[in-house]
Design an enzyme around this catalytic site. Structure first.
Site, PDB file in Angstrom:
ATOM      1  N   GLN A  91       0.846  -1.197   0.000  1.00 49.78           N
ATOM      2  CA  GLN A  91       0.000   0.000   0.000  1.00 49.78           C
ATOM      3  C   GLN A  91       0.876   1.239   0.000  1.00 49.78           C
ATOM      4  O   GLN A  91       0.391   2.357  -0.114  1.00 49.78           O
ATOM      5  CB  GLN A  91      -0.879   0.022   1.252  1.00 49.78           C
ATOM      6  N   HIS A 109      -1.453   1.283  -4.480  1.00 50.00           N
ATOM      7  CA  HIS A 109      -1.897   2.666  -4.271  1.00 50.00           C
ATOM      8  C   HIS A 109      -1.040   3.686  -5.016  1.00 50.00           C
ATOM      9  O   HIS A 109      -1.025   4.867  -4.656  1.00 50.00           O
ATOM     10  CB  HIS A 109      -1.909   2.995  -2.773  1.00 50.00           C
ATOM     11  N   GLY A 175       2.825  -4.332   9.043  1.00 47.00           N
ATOM     12  CA  GLY A 175       2.808  -2.886   9.249  1.00 47.00           C
ATOM     13  C   GLY A 175       1.630  -2.173   8.629  1.00 47.00           C
ATOM     14  O   GLY A 175       1.773  -1.091   8.065  1.00 47.00           O
ATOM     15  N   ALA A 219       8.849  -3.816  12.924  1.00 48.71           N
ATOM     16  CA  ALA A 219       9.084  -4.560  11.684  1.00 48.71           C
ATOM     17  C   ALA A 219      10.557  -4.928  11.503  1.00 48.71           C
ATOM     18  O   ALA A 219      10.864  -6.010  11.003  1.00 48.71           O
ATOM     19  CB  ALA A 219       8.603  -3.732  10.491  1.00 48.71           C
TER      20      ALA A 219
HETATM   21  P1  NAD Z   1      -1.496   3.074   8.718  1.00 50.06           P
HETATM   22  O1  NAD Z   1      -0.710   4.300   9.026  1.00 50.06           O
HETATM   23  O2  NAD Z   1      -2.965   3.129   8.738  1.00 50.06           O
HETATM   24  O3  NAD Z   1      -1.052   1.940   9.755  1.00 50.06           O
HETATM   25  C1  NAD Z   1       0.301   1.698  10.049  1.00 50.06           C
HETATM   26  C2  NAD Z   1       0.379   0.454  10.929  1.00 50.06           C
HETATM   27  O4  NAD Z   1       1.748   0.161  11.114  1.00 50.06           O
HETATM   28  C3  NAD Z   1      -0.242   0.629  12.314  1.00 50.06           C
HETATM   29  O5  NAD Z   1      -1.042  -0.501  12.614  1.00 50.06           O
HETATM   30  C4  NAD Z   1       0.966   0.691  13.249  1.00 50.06           C
HETATM   31  O6  NAD Z   1       0.738   0.064  14.501  1.00 50.06           O
HETATM   32  C5  NAD Z   1       1.991  -0.123  12.481  1.00 50.06           C
HETATM   33  N1  NAD Z   1       3.364   0.270  12.753  1.00 50.06           N
HETATM   34  C6  NAD Z   1       3.859   1.496  13.043  1.00 50.06           C
HETATM   35  N2  NAD Z   1       5.180   1.451  13.221  1.00 50.06           N
HETATM   36  C7  NAD Z   1       5.542   0.151  13.018  1.00 50.06           C
HETATM   37  C8  NAD Z   1       6.781  -0.539  13.062  1.00 50.06           C
HETATM   38  N3  NAD Z   1       7.918   0.087  13.339  1.00 50.06           N
HETATM   39  N4  NAD Z   1       6.785  -1.861  12.806  1.00 50.06           N
HETATM   40  C9  NAD Z   1       5.622  -2.534  12.525  1.00 50.06           C
HETATM   41  N5  NAD Z   1       4.426  -1.928  12.474  1.00 50.06           N
HETATM   42  C10 NAD Z   1       4.386  -0.593  12.717  1.00 50.06           C
HETATM   43  O7  NAD Z   1      -0.959   2.542   7.334  1.00 50.06           O
HETATM   44  P2  NAD Z   1      -1.613   1.633   6.210  1.00 50.06           P
HETATM   45  O8  NAD Z   1      -2.367   0.525   6.852  1.00 50.06           O
HETATM   46  O9  NAD Z   1      -0.513   1.337   5.263  1.00 50.06           O
HETATM   47  O10 NAD Z   1      -2.692   2.558   5.481  1.00 50.06           O
HETATM   48  C11 NAD Z   1      -2.379   3.878   5.179  1.00 50.06           C
HETATM   49  C12 NAD Z   1      -2.502   4.362   3.759  1.00 50.06           C
HETATM   50  O11 NAD Z   1      -1.628   5.485   3.660  1.00 50.06           O
HETATM   51  C13 NAD Z   1      -2.034   3.421   2.702  1.00 50.06           C
HETATM   52  O12 NAD Z   1      -3.076   3.362   1.826  1.00 50.06           O
HETATM   53  C14 NAD Z   1      -0.804   4.078   2.027  1.00 50.06           C
HETATM   54  O13 NAD Z   1      -1.057   4.236   0.649  1.00 50.06           O
HETATM   55  C15 NAD Z   1      -0.686   5.445   2.617  1.00 50.06           C
HETATM   56  N6  NAD Z   1       0.637   5.769   3.207  1.00 50.06           N
HETATM   57  C16 NAD Z   1       1.806   5.319   2.646  1.00 50.06           C
HETATM   58  C17 NAD Z   1       3.037   5.619   3.247  1.00 50.06           C
HETATM   59  C18 NAD Z   1       4.327   5.132   2.602  1.00 50.06           C
HETATM   60  O14 NAD Z   1       4.351   4.963   1.395  1.00 50.06           O
HETATM   61  N7  NAD Z   1       5.402   4.880   3.371  1.00 50.06           N
HETATM   62  C19 NAD Z   1       3.083   6.374   4.409  1.00 50.06           C
HETATM   63  C20 NAD Z   1       1.863   6.833   4.955  1.00 50.06           C
HETATM   64  C21 NAD Z   1       0.650   6.526   4.324  1.00 50.06           C
END
Ligand code: NAD
Length: 232
Positions: A91, A109, A175, A219
């Site tokens: 995602q 996404h 994650g 993670a």
């Molecule tokens: P989310 O932010 O809704 O959830 C993140 C999850 O990761 C949470 O459950 C949290 O507890 C967990 N988490 C946080 N730190 C962690 C770690 N160090 N190790 C393991 N788990 C950890 O994210 P989502 O479910 O991916 O949904 C969000 C939407 O936002 C997606 O559709 C995505 O497209 C977008 N998004 C992408 C990015 C990126 O590309 N890095 C960043 C932010 C949002």
């Protein structure tokens, strides 16, 4: 584990958190101080394109200063060494899986480092800003937007994802909060067809009860340990 051949891995913002990229649902439901509805919907883009373009320009610049972490590297190793089918459905819109060395990656996404021309439908690689309305390199129209699937838009390559889920013996979610559909429903698709299901997350996700097993922790610790276990 011996019977496992086909693996689907779903990753979310949590896998990139330890690389310094903010997750989505911080305290108060704000994402980098913006309400999601103000920056991540087609309506927001129509209403205030400058705000949305500036927001994504900042994030596109930021991800290019971040590095893949041990979890991205571990999945890349699994991708290299796993002889069965494997698909990393992410995602995430960052490119840290690829920079970590993974190849079997599907961005459902979209990607920060692509632009999408709404005039000619081209999706050129794009690393710079879009705020000044640069011309599309293919058709010349000043019609580029981020190639990001916003809320209310259709995620990419869903048929390919459902085909992989149908064939999966193991589904692993890493994650992700389990709040954003359709990705949050993949665990049920996999379960319905008797795949084993495993969640690796910092805390229990919203769909946690659907998984056979949940391992809780960062993670960068959980993913390398799980990959070692699977490959040993
Ligand atoms: P989310 O932010 O809704 O959830 C993140 C999850 O990761 C949470 O459950 C949290 O507890 C967990 N988490 C946080 N730190 C962690 C770690 N160090 N190790 C393991 N788990 C950890 O994210 P989502 O479910 O991916 O949904 C969000 C939407 O936002 C997606 O559709 C995505 O497209 C977008 N998004 C992408 C990015 C990126 O590309 N890095 C960043 C932010 C949002």
């Amino acid at each position: 584990m011996a019977a496992i051949r086909n693996i689907v891995i779903l990753t979310g913002a949590g896998i990139s958190a330890e690389s310094g990229i903010d997750t989505f649902r911080g305290a108060g439901g704000l994402w980098e101080n913006h309400r999601v509805e103000d920056v991540a919907t087609p309506e927001a883009f129509k209403r205030d394109p400058d705000l949305v373009l500036r927001f994504y320009d900042m994030r596109r610049a930021a991800i290019q200063t971040r590095e893949p972490n041990a979890a991205h590297h571990a999945l890349a190793r699994l991708d290299r060494e796993w002889r069965g089918n494997l698909l990393i459905v992410t995602q995430n819109v960052d490119d840290l899986h690829e920079r970590g060395g993974a190849e079997r990656v599907l961005h459902m996404h979209g990607e920060h480092l692509n632009a999408w021309c709404t005039a000619c439908d081209a999706r050129p690689r794009w690393t710079g800003p879009l705020i000044d309305r640069p011309p599309c390199p293919v058709c010349g129209a000043p019609a580029l937007r981020p190639d990001i699937v916003w809320f209310g838009e259709m995620p990419y390559r869903m048929e390919e994802i459902y085909d992989a889920l149908r064939a999966a013996d193991l589904f692993v979610s890493i994650g992700t909060s389990g709040a954003v559909y359709p990705a949050a429903g993949f665990v049920r698709n996999a379960r319905d067809l008797d795949a084993a299901t495993l969640e690796l997350n910092l805390e229990r996700s919203q769909g946690s009860s659907w998984f056979d097993e949940s391992r809780l922790g960062p993670a960068t610790e959980l993913v390398p340990a799980w990959v070692d276990e699977l490959l040993s």
